[in-house]
Design a protein around this motif. Structure first.
Motif, PDB file in Angstrom:
ATOM      1  N   GLY A 273       3.074 -20.864 -28.821  1.00 31.15           N
ATOM      2  CA  GLY A 273       2.920 -22.189 -29.400  1.00 31.15           C
ATOM      3  C   GLY A 273       2.845 -23.287 -28.360  1.00 31.15           C
ATOM      4  O   GLY A 273       3.358 -23.144 -27.256  1.00 31.15           O
ATOM      5  N   THR A 274       2.201 -24.394 -28.742  1.00 33.02           N
ATOM      6  CA  THR A 274       2.084 -25.569 -27.892  1.00 33.02           C
ATOM      7  C   THR A 274       2.749 -26.731 -28.617  1.00 33.02           C
ATOM      8  O   THR A 274       2.531 -26.921 -29.816  1.00 33.02           O
ATOM      9  CB  THR A 274       0.603 -25.883 -27.616  1.00 33.02           C
ATOM     10  N   PHE A 275       3.561 -27.503 -27.900  1.00 28.92           N
ATOM     11  CA  PHE A 275       4.373 -28.553 -28.515  1.00 28.92           C
ATOM     12  C   PHE A 275       4.234 -29.857 -27.752  1.00 28.92           C
ATOM     13  O   PHE A 275       3.972 -29.866 -26.564  1.00 28.92           O
ATOM     14  CB  PHE A 275       5.843 -28.110 -28.543  1.00 28.92           C
ATOM     15  N   ASP A 276       4.428 -30.961 -28.483  1.00 30.23           N
ATOM     16  CA  ASP A 276       4.319 -32.291 -27.879  1.00 30.23           C
ATOM     17  C   ASP A 276       5.486 -32.607 -26.955  1.00 30.23           C
ATOM     18  O   ASP A 276       5.322 -33.298 -25.956  1.00 30.23           O
ATOM     19  CB  ASP A 276       4.217 -33.365 -28.962  1.00 30.23           C
ATOM     20  N   THR A 277       6.692 -32.123 -27.298  1.00 30.72           N
ATOM     21  CA  THR A 277       7.883 -32.424 -26.494  1.00 30.72           C
ATOM     22  C   THR A 277       8.558 -31.143 -26.046  1.00 30.72           C
ATOM     23  O   THR A 277       8.412 -30.090 -26.675  1.00 30.72           O
ATOM     24  CB  THR A 277       8.909 -33.249 -27.298  1.00 30.72           C
ATOM     25  N   ARG A 278       9.295 -31.239 -24.959  1.00 30.21           N
ATOM     26  CA  ARG A 278      10.046 -30.090 -24.455  1.00 30.21           C
ATOM     27  C   ARG A 278      11.130 -29.671 -25.449  1.00 30.21           C
ATOM     28  O   ARG A 278      11.411 -28.494 -25.621  1.00 30.21           O
ATOM     29  CB  ARG A 278      10.653 -30.429 -23.093  1.00 30.21           C
ATOM     30  N   GLU A 279      11.743 -30.655 -26.104  1.00 30.23           N
ATOM     31  CA  GLU A 279      12.795 -30.369 -27.077  1.00 30.23           C
ATOM     32  C   GLU A 279      12.253 -29.521 -28.226  1.00 30.23           C
ATOM     33  O   GLU A 279      12.915 -28.602 -28.695  1.00 30.23           O
ATOM     34  CB  GLU A 279      13.409 -31.665 -27.613  1.00 30.23           C
ATOM     35  N   ALA A 280      11.038 -29.836 -28.678  1.00 31.93           N
ATOM     36  CA  ALA A 280      10.422 -29.060 -29.758  1.00 31.93           C
ATOM     37  C   ALA A 280      10.154 -27.621 -29.302  1.00 31.93           C
ATOM     38  O   ALA A 280      10.362 -26.671 -30.060  1.00 31.93           O
ATOM     39  CB  ALA A 280       9.127 -29.716 -30.209  1.00 31.93           C
ATOM     40  N   ALA A 281       9.721 -27.465 -28.068  1.00 32.63           N
ATOM     41  CA  ALA A 281       9.467 -26.128 -27.524  1.00 32.63           C
ATOM     42  C   ALA A 281      10.775 -25.345 -27.402  1.00 32.63           C
ATOM     43  O   ALA A 281      10.829 -24.154 -27.718  1.00 32.63           O
ATOM     44  CB  ALA A 281       8.779 -26.232 -26.167  1.00 32.63           C
ATOM     45  N   GLN A 282      11.850 -26.010 -26.964  1.00 29.50           N
ATOM     46  CA  GLN A 282      13.145 -25.344 -26.844  1.00 29.50           C
ATOM     47  C   GLN A 282      13.680 -24.942 -28.215  1.00 29.50           C
ATOM     48  O   GLN A 282      14.260 -23.874 -28.375  1.00 29.50           O
ATOM     49  CB  GLN A 282      14.139 -26.246 -26.121  1.00 29.50           C
ATOM     50  N   LYS A 283      13.480 -25.795 -29.216  1.00 26.32           N
ATOM     51  CA  LYS A 283      13.917 -25.485 -30.575  1.00 26.32           C
ATOM     52  C   LYS A 283      13.195 -24.239 -31.082  1.00 26.32           C
ATOM     53  O   LYS A 283      13.806 -23.333 -31.650  1.00 26.32           O
ATOM     54  CB  LYS A 283      13.648 -26.674 -31.498  1.00 26.32           C
ATOM     55  N   HIS A 284      11.875 -24.185 -30.859  1.00 24.09           N
ATOM     56  CA  HIS A 284      11.102 -23.029 -31.301  1.00 24.09           C
ATOM     57  C   HIS A 284      11.515 -21.766 -30.539  1.00 24.09           C
ATOM     58  O   HIS A 284      11.565 -20.681 -31.117  1.00 24.09           O
ATOM     59  CB  HIS A 284       9.604 -23.289 -31.127  1.00 24.09           C
ATOM     60  N   GLU A 285      11.829 -21.917 -29.256  1.00 26.19           N
ATOM     61  CA  GLU A 285      12.277 -20.771 -28.459  1.00 26.19           C
ATOM     62  C   GLU A 285      13.579 -20.206 -29.030  1.00 26.19           C
ATOM     63  O   GLU A 285      13.736 -18.994 -29.134  1.00 26.19           O
ATOM     64  CB  GLU A 285      12.485 -21.203 -27.007  1.00 26.19           C
ATOM     65  N   ARG A 286      14.515 -21.073 -29.426  1.00 25.95           N
ATOM     66  CA  ARG A 286      15.770 -20.611 -30.043  1.00 25.95           C
ATOM     67  C   ARG A 286      15.488 -19.890 -31.359  1.00 25.95           C
ATOM     68  O   ARG A 286      16.090 -18.854 -31.648  1.00 25.95           O
ATOM     69  CB  ARG A 286      16.709 -21.789 -30.272  1.00 25.95           C
ATOM     70  N   GLU A 287      14.548 -20.425 -32.158  1.00 25.66           N
ATOM     71  CA  GLU A 287      14.197 -19.788 -33.421  1.00 25.66           C
ATOM     72  C   GLU A 287      13.600 -18.405 -33.193  1.00 25.66           C
ATOM     73  O   GLU A 287      13.931 -17.441 -33.883  1.00 25.66           O
ATOM     74  CB  GLU A 287      13.202 -20.664 -34.187  1.00 25.66           C
ATOM     75  N   VAL A 288      12.723 -18.296 -32.202  1.00 27.53           N
ATOM     76  CA  VAL A 288      12.093 -17.009 -31.884  1.00 27.53           C
ATOM     77  C   VAL A 288      13.155 -16.002 -31.462  1.00 27.53           C
ATOM     78  O   VAL A 288      13.170 -14.861 -31.930  1.00 27.53           O
ATOM     79  CB  VAL A 288      11.025 -17.173 -30.777  1.00 27.53           C
ATOM     80  N   LYS A 289      14.075 -16.416 -30.593  1.00 31.43           N
ATOM     81  CA  LYS A 289      15.119 -15.509 -30.126  1.00 31.43           C
ATOM     82  C   LYS A 289      16.049 -15.095 -31.256  1.00 31.43           C
ATOM     83  O   LYS A 289      16.495 -13.957 -31.327  1.00 31.43           O
ATOM     84  CB  LYS A 289      15.924 -16.155 -28.990  1.00 31.43           C
TER      85      LYS A 289
END
Length: 86
Positions: free
Chosen positions: A64-80
């Motif tokens: 995934g591609t995200f506008d903010t780093r926080e959004a990317a980190q949130k998605h990374e936690r969800e994936v894990k």
């Protein structure tokens, strides 16, 4: 044991550092760099990549591609979370 200096890589083996010594020698900064899967693109957005490389292509999956780093980190936690769920 004679002290040997290596830049960037710490060899492991009978003549070098044991795996426990390697863990002690690695700093938190280098450990974070080795597992960091969020990268900033030239467009200013952030992309999340999978941890494992595809054996056929040698590349990582785009998660995934995200506008903010926080959004990317949130998605990374969800994936894990879903990856480890049984």
């Amino acid at each position: 044991m004679e002290c040997k200096v290596f830049v960037g890589v710490i060899p492991v083996g009978p003549d070098f550092a044991s795996p426990t010594e390697v863990r002690r020698l690695r700093t938190p900064h280098t450990m974070l760099r080795s597992i960091q899967m969020i990268r900033k693109l030239t467009s200013g957005k952030y992309r999340l990549y999978s941890e494992k490389k595809d054996p056929k292509t040698g590349k990582r999956k785009n998660l995934g591609t995200f506008d903010t780093r926080e959004a990317a980190q949130k998605h990374e936690r969800e994936v894990k979370f879903f990856k480890r769920r049984k």
